[in-house]
Design an enzyme around this catalytic site. Structure first.
Site, PDB file in Angstrom:
ATOM      1  N   LYS A 111       3.681 -18.295   6.461  1.00 43.33           N
ATOM      2  CA  LYS A 111       4.864 -18.375   5.595  1.00 43.33           C
ATOM      3  C   LYS A 111       4.915 -19.701   4.837  1.00 43.33           C
ATOM      4  CE  LYS A 111       7.500 -14.688   5.713  1.00 43.33           C
ATOM      5  NZ  LYS A 111       6.966 -13.668   4.851  1.00 43.33           N
ATOM      6  N   LYS A 194      -7.285   0.561   5.056  1.00 41.70           N
ATOM      7  CA  LYS A 194      -6.124   1.301   5.535  1.00 41.70           C
ATOM      8  C   LYS A 194      -5.082   1.450   4.446  1.00 41.70           C
ATOM      9  CE  LYS A 194      -3.666  -0.318   8.984  1.00 41.70           C
ATOM     10  NZ  LYS A 194      -3.119  -0.837  10.236  1.00 41.70           N
ATOM     11  N   LYS A 197       1.377  -1.040   2.239  1.00 42.19           N
ATOM     12  CA  LYS A 197       2.395  -1.118   1.191  1.00 42.19           C
ATOM     13  C   LYS A 197       1.935  -2.052   0.072  1.00 42.19           C
ATOM     14  CE  LYS A 197       7.190  -2.067   0.375  1.00 42.19           C
ATOM     15  NZ  LYS A 197       8.127  -3.146   0.611  1.00 42.19           N
TER      16      LYS A 197
END
Ligand code: TRP
Length: 329
Positions: A111, A194, A197
């Site tokens: 982050k 895979k 999103k």
């Protein structure tokens, strides 16, 4: 019976990968264990979402999970911020969480790189809040993906440290809940990897029939096999894998035979695949729309969920306060 807790990101938009990888298993699991599902909206605040967007996201996520089959009559479904007891437990647990270990957490370091201008204390304490989510119900099992395993391990550390420090055997050490073979991996439509999103290779539960057809028709293929029983390139193998998941077995074998005889026409295969995907998604999408527009129902679900969750939470908090020496006069 085991107590299972699942935290759901409020950043919504579930795709077929989520549906076959986790959701269908959640729907089954709710009958086998005492299940709590909650939408982690407090955690979302660490990225400073627009307030209106946050609310919409929570509503979308809730509608999607309900439409996919989570049953508020069977499981306890609530919004994290409707159970503020979690925030108090997080504060209490934070007294035994060290800044050193928190700042070394992989998700925190990621982050820092992603949002260097917003390294807030909420990000640092993210794992403590997650531990509070789990420990408030004294859950024993938590279904988590790879990226959350470190957080679960930290939860065990906080729980064990608490037990040891106060000389109690209070918090169970939660283990991950693994669906094993039942967790189906759905590949993306972009030829490798895979479905995800952020990868832009997904088909979402809210996609319209037209969007689904367009996405499938654009999926990567090649010029086709030139000799019988040739090994498949990854992009083609992925299409067959998806077909095996969403289509009837005879459809899958029909196209597999065509491939092995070098008679495959990818256009026909994709048309069929799109229709079979629509057969899975369209009924869910319609339920999502119905649920989303039914504010009265959503209100009932989350208030009843918060009420049930609070029974546990109040008990845990009372006991933790007492263990730590916070007692009423
Ligand atoms: N951090 C989890 C995620 O990003 C969401 C979450 C919050 C969670 N609290 C939890 C998951 C407790 C499991 C248990 O996916």
């Amino acid at each position: 019976m085991e107590t299972v807790l699942s935290g759901i990101r409020s950043t919504g938009q579930l795709h077929l990968g989520n549906y076959f990888g986790a959701l269908k298993n959640f729907v089954k699991m709710q009958h086998d264990a005492c299940c709590y599902f909650f939408i982690a909206d407090y955690h979302s605040l660490t990225t400073h979402p627009d307030p209106k967007l946050l609310h919409d996201n929570v509503k979308n996520a809730l509608s999607e999970y309900l439409a996919a089959g989570l049953d508020p009559e069977v499981a306890t479904i609530y919004i994290q911020s409707d159970l503020p007891q979690t925030a108090e437990l997080s504060l209490l647990l934070s007294m035994h969480a060290y800044v050193g270990e928190l700042s070394k957490t992989v998700s925190f370091k990621d982050k820092i790189r992603q949002q260097p201008n917003n390294i807030n204390a909420g990000l640092l304490c993210y794992p403590v809040l997650m531990a509070a989510d789990i420990l408030i119900h004294r859950a024993t099992r938590v279904p988590v993906g790879k990226d959350q395993e470190q957080h679960l391990e930290m939860t065990r550390n906080f729980a064990q440290r608490f037990n040891q420090f106060y000389g109690v055997d209070y918090f169970p050490l939660p283990q991950s809940y693994n669906f094993g073979e039942a967790s189906i991996k759905v590949p993306g439509l972009d030829g490798s990897g895979k479905m995800g999103k952020s990868e832009g290779n997904g088909v979402f539960l809210v996609d319209t029939d037209e969007v689904i057809r367009k996405k499938v028709m654009k999926a990567k293929t090649d010029s086709g096999p030139t000799e019988p029983n040739q090994p498949m390139p990854e992009a083609i193998e992925n299409l067959f894998t998806i077909m095996q998941i969403v289509s009837p077995a005879d459809t899958y074998h029909y196209f597999l035979d065509k491939y092995n005889n070098c008679e495959i026409r990818y256009g026909d295969m994709k048309k069929q695949l799109a229709e079979d995907m629509i057969a899975v998604i369209a009924p869910i999408r319609e339920r999502i729309d119905d649920i989303r527009s039914n504010d009265k129902y959503l209100h009932e679900v989350v208030s009843e969920g918060a009420r049930k969750a609070a029974e546990n939470a109040n008990r845990t908090l009372k006991e933790v306060r007492e263990i730590m020496g916070i007692k009423p006069f």
